[in-house]
Design a protein around this motif. Structure first.
Motif, PDB file in Angstrom:
ATOM      1  N   THR A 117      22.049 -56.241 -75.424  1.00 53.96           N
ATOM      2  CA  THR A 117      23.110 -56.429 -74.423  1.00 53.96           C
ATOM      3  C   THR A 117      23.989 -55.194 -74.289  1.00 53.96           C
ATOM      4  O   THR A 117      24.243 -54.720 -73.178  1.00 53.96           O
ATOM      5  CB  THR A 117      23.974 -57.644 -74.796  1.00 53.96           C
ATOM      6  N   VAL A 118      24.470 -54.658 -75.411  1.00 53.04           N
ATOM      7  CA  VAL A 118      25.367 -53.506 -75.328  1.00 53.04           C
ATOM      8  C   VAL A 118      24.644 -52.277 -74.763  1.00 53.04           C
ATOM      9  O   VAL A 118      25.229 -51.482 -74.016  1.00 53.04           O
ATOM     10  CB  VAL A 118      26.006 -53.185 -76.696  1.00 53.04           C
ATOM     11  N   SER A 119      23.360 -52.132 -75.108  1.00 54.75           N
ATOM     12  CA  SER A 119      22.592 -50.994 -74.588  1.00 54.75           C
ATOM     13  C   SER A 119      22.265 -51.184 -73.109  1.00 54.75           C
ATOM     14  O   SER A 119      22.392 -50.251 -72.301  1.00 54.75           O
ATOM     15  CB  SER A 119      21.296 -50.820 -75.391  1.00 54.75           C
ATOM     16  N   GLY A 120      21.835 -52.395 -72.756  1.00 56.87           N
ATOM     17  CA  GLY A 120      21.513 -52.670 -71.357  1.00 56.87           C
ATOM     18  C   GLY A 120      22.738 -52.568 -70.457  1.00 56.87           C
ATOM     19  O   GLY A 120      22.648 -52.068 -69.331  1.00 56.87           O
ATOM     20  N   LEU A 121      23.887 -53.022 -70.964  1.00 61.07           N
ATOM     21  CA  LEU A 121      25.115 -52.942 -70.177  1.00 61.07           C
ATOM     22  C   LEU A 121      25.537 -51.491 -69.974  1.00 61.07           C
ATOM     23  O   LEU A 121      26.025 -51.121 -68.904  1.00 61.07           O
ATOM     24  CB  LEU A 121      26.226 -53.726 -70.870  1.00 61.07           C
ATOM     25  N   ALA A 122      25.346 -50.666 -71.014  1.00 60.43           N
ATOM     26  CA  ALA A 122      25.661 -49.243 -70.875  1.00 60.43           C
ATOM     27  C   ALA A 122      24.821 -48.604 -69.779  1.00 60.43           C
ATOM     28  O   ALA A 122      25.333 -47.851 -68.941  1.00 60.43           O
ATOM     29  CB  ALA A 122      25.433 -48.530 -72.207  1.00 60.43           C
ATOM     30  N   TRP A 123      23.524 -48.924 -69.776  1.00 62.90           N
ATOM     31  CA  TRP A 123      22.636 -48.378 -68.750  1.00 62.90           C
ATOM     32  C   TRP A 123      23.000 -48.925 -67.367  1.00 62.90           C
ATOM     33  O   TRP A 123      23.016 -48.190 -66.371  1.00 62.90           O
ATOM     34  CB  TRP A 123      21.191 -48.680 -69.100  1.00 62.90           C
ATOM     35  N   ALA A 124      23.308 -50.212 -67.285  1.00 63.78           N
ATOM     36  CA  ALA A 124      23.668 -50.823 -66.001  1.00 63.78           C
ATOM     37  C   ALA A 124      24.919 -50.170 -65.421  1.00 63.78           C
ATOM     38  O   ALA A 124      25.006 -49.939 -64.209  1.00 63.78           O
ATOM     39  CB  ALA A 124      23.888 -52.321 -66.176  1.00 63.78           C
ATOM     40  N   THR A 125      25.883 -49.862 -66.279  1.00 65.68           N
ATOM     41  CA  THR A 125      27.123 -49.247 -65.810  1.00 65.68           C
ATOM     42  C   THR A 125      26.877 -47.830 -65.315  1.00 65.68           C
ATOM     43  O   THR A 125      27.418 -47.414 -64.278  1.00 65.68           O
ATOM     44  CB  THR A 125      28.170 -49.246 -66.940  1.00 65.68           C
ATOM     45  N   VAL A 126      26.055 -47.079 -66.053  1.00 64.69           N
ATOM     46  CA  VAL A 126      25.698 -45.718 -65.608  1.00 64.69           C
ATOM     47  C   VAL A 126      25.004 -45.768 -64.253  1.00 64.69           C
ATOM     48  O   VAL A 126      25.342 -45.010 -63.326  1.00 64.69           O
ATOM     49  CB  VAL A 126      24.784 -45.040 -66.649  1.00 64.69           C
ATOM     50  N   LEU A 127      24.029 -46.656 -64.129  1.00 68.32           N
ATOM     51  CA  LEU A 127      23.266 -46.755 -62.887  1.00 68.32           C
ATOM     52  C   LEU A 127      24.148 -47.193 -61.721  1.00 68.32           C
ATOM     53  O   LEU A 127      24.098 -46.613 -60.623  1.00 68.32           O
ATOM     54  CB  LEU A 127      22.106 -47.741 -63.074  1.00 68.32           C
ATOM     55  N   GLY A 128      24.962 -48.204 -61.941  1.00 66.09           N
ATOM     56  CA  GLY A 128      25.814 -48.714 -60.873  1.00 66.09           C
ATOM     57  C   GLY A 128      26.817 -47.683 -60.383  1.00 66.09           C
ATOM     58  O   GLY A 128      26.998 -47.507 -59.177  1.00 66.09           O
ATOM     59  N   LEU A 129      27.461 -46.998 -61.329  1.00 65.25           N
ATOM     60  CA  LEU A 129      28.440 -45.988 -60.930  1.00 65.25           C
ATOM     61  C   LEU A 129      27.762 -44.778 -60.285  1.00 65.25           C
ATOM     62  O   LEU A 129      28.302 -44.179 -59.352  1.00 65.25           O
ATOM     63  CB  LEU A 129      29.252 -45.540 -62.153  1.00 65.25           C
ATOM     64  N   GLY A 130      26.572 -44.432 -60.784  1.00 70.40           N
ATOM     65  CA  GLY A 130      25.840 -43.322 -60.174  1.00 70.40           C
ATOM     66  C   GLY A 130      25.472 -43.617 -58.731  1.00 70.40           C
ATOM     67  O   GLY A 130      25.620 -42.764 -57.843  1.00 70.40           O
ATOM     68  N   LEU A 131      25.004 -44.840 -58.480  1.00 71.89           N
ATOM     69  CA  LEU A 131      24.679 -45.223 -57.103  1.00 71.89           C
ATOM     70  C   LEU A 131      25.931 -45.287 -56.230  1.00 71.89           C
ATOM     71  O   LEU A 131      25.891 -44.984 -55.034  1.00 71.89           O
ATOM     72  CB  LEU A 131      23.971 -46.583 -57.100  1.00 71.89           C
ATOM     73  N   GLY A 132      27.050 -45.669 -56.854  1.00 70.11           N
ATOM     74  CA  GLY A 132      28.295 -45.756 -56.097  1.00 70.11           C
ATOM     75  C   GLY A 132      28.746 -44.427 -55.534  1.00 70.11           C
ATOM     76  O   GLY A 132      29.397 -44.378 -54.486  1.00 70.11           O
ATOM     77  N   ARG A 133      28.384 -43.349 -56.201  1.00 73.42           N
ATOM     78  CA  ARG A 133      28.789 -42.023 -55.742  1.00 73.42           C
ATOM     79  C   ARG A 133      27.965 -41.539 -54.559  1.00 73.42           C
ATOM     80  O   ARG A 133      28.286 -40.502 -53.961  1.00 73.42           O
ATOM     81  CB  ARG A 133      28.689 -41.021 -56.897  1.00 73.42           C
ATOM     82  N   LEU A 134      26.893 -42.268 -54.213  1.00 76.10           N
ATOM     83  CA  LEU A 134      26.036 -41.857 -53.099  1.00 76.10           C
ATOM     84  C   LEU A 134      26.613 -42.268 -51.744  1.00 76.10           C
ATOM     85  O   LEU A 134      26.161 -41.781 -50.712  1.00 76.10           O
ATOM     86  CB  LEU A 134      24.637 -42.460 -53.260  1.00 76.10           C
ATOM     87  N   PHE A 135      27.589 -43.180 -51.761  1.00 79.32           N
ATOM     88  CA  PHE A 135      28.125 -43.707 -50.505  1.00 79.32           C
ATOM     89  C   PHE A 135      29.458 -43.055 -50.182  1.00 79.32           C
ATOM     90  O   PHE A 135      30.242 -42.702 -51.064  1.00 79.32           O
ATOM     91  CB  PHE A 135      28.281 -45.225 -50.595  1.00 79.32           C
TER      92      PHE A 135
END
Length: 217
Positions: A69-87
């Motif tokens: 959970t802690v590892s998957g959440l870390a990756w999910a947060t990186v991915l989500g914020l990275g995609l957020g910067r594309l808009f």
């Protein structure tokens, strides 16, 4: 914005038919798969992070659910914020204006200045005022380094995700939940954790709103 609801529905309908395929999978391999796949679908806002945490708790034994959970959440947060910067900001503001509550939260956040801004991110994540994907778009555009945005987003998401993991682990043997010989403290602990999370979330929401209100003044 209905992606998480659709995702949970699909998993709920199809999961029981395929869960037997995971029975003989080594915990290490299963945890790695949940980190990569679960973290990715949460980061893409196809499933809520707490749901992925509950799945980890249900499928994995011992301490593996929490590690995944802690590892998957870390990756999910990186991915989500990275995609957020594309808009672009314009695209973000068009989405936010679809609902007055989203727009009001956004205005409070962008007008926050000084050292309270990282804390405001954590409070916003702990007590979500808008969908996960939209929060990623908002946070990715704040005047902080990506590392600090990720850290405080992660800290805010962690409590309810870990609670969901614990509850998922308790559901591994759902028949035991209604066993009259089951120690009463286990059920009591679950209820206390629920109440504690509810209290902390409500308190975080009030603190966020009151602090932002005083900032506006």
């Amino acid at each position: 914005m209905c992606g998480p609801l659709v995702g949970m529905t699909l998993v709920g309908l199809t999961g029981p038919a395929y869960i037997h395929l995971l029975e003989n999978t080594a915990p290490t391999l299963l945890a790695l798969g949940l980190i990569l796949v679960g973290g990715s679908v949460a980061g893409l806002a196809l499933l809520p992070s707490f749901f992925v945490g509950a799945v980890c708790g249900y499928l994995l034994p011992g301490t593996w659910p929490y590690l995944a959970t802690v590892s998957g959440l870390a990756w999910a947060t990186v991915l989500g914020l990275g995609l957020g910067r594309l808009f672009s900001i314009n695209f973000l503001e068009v989405l936010l204006q679809l609902k007055p509550a989203w727009w009001a939260t956004y205005q409070r956040l962008v007008h926050t200045a000084g050292p309270f801004l990282p804390t405001a991110i954590a409070l916003l994540r702990l007590s979500p005022h808008m969908p996960f994907a939209l929060t990623n778009l908002v946070c990715a555009r704040l005047p902080l380094t990506p590392g600090r945005i990720w850290l405080f987003s992660y800290v805010g998401l962690l409590p309810r995700t870990l609670l969901a993991t614990y509850l998922g682990s308790q559901l591994q043997d759902w028949r035991a939940l209604i066993n009259p010989e089951r120690p009463p403290w286990e059920l009591l602990l679950s209820l206390v954790l629920f109440a504690l999370l509810f209290y902390v979330t409500r308190r975080a929401a009030r603190q966020f709103e009151s602090r932002e209100g005083s900032t506006d003044e």
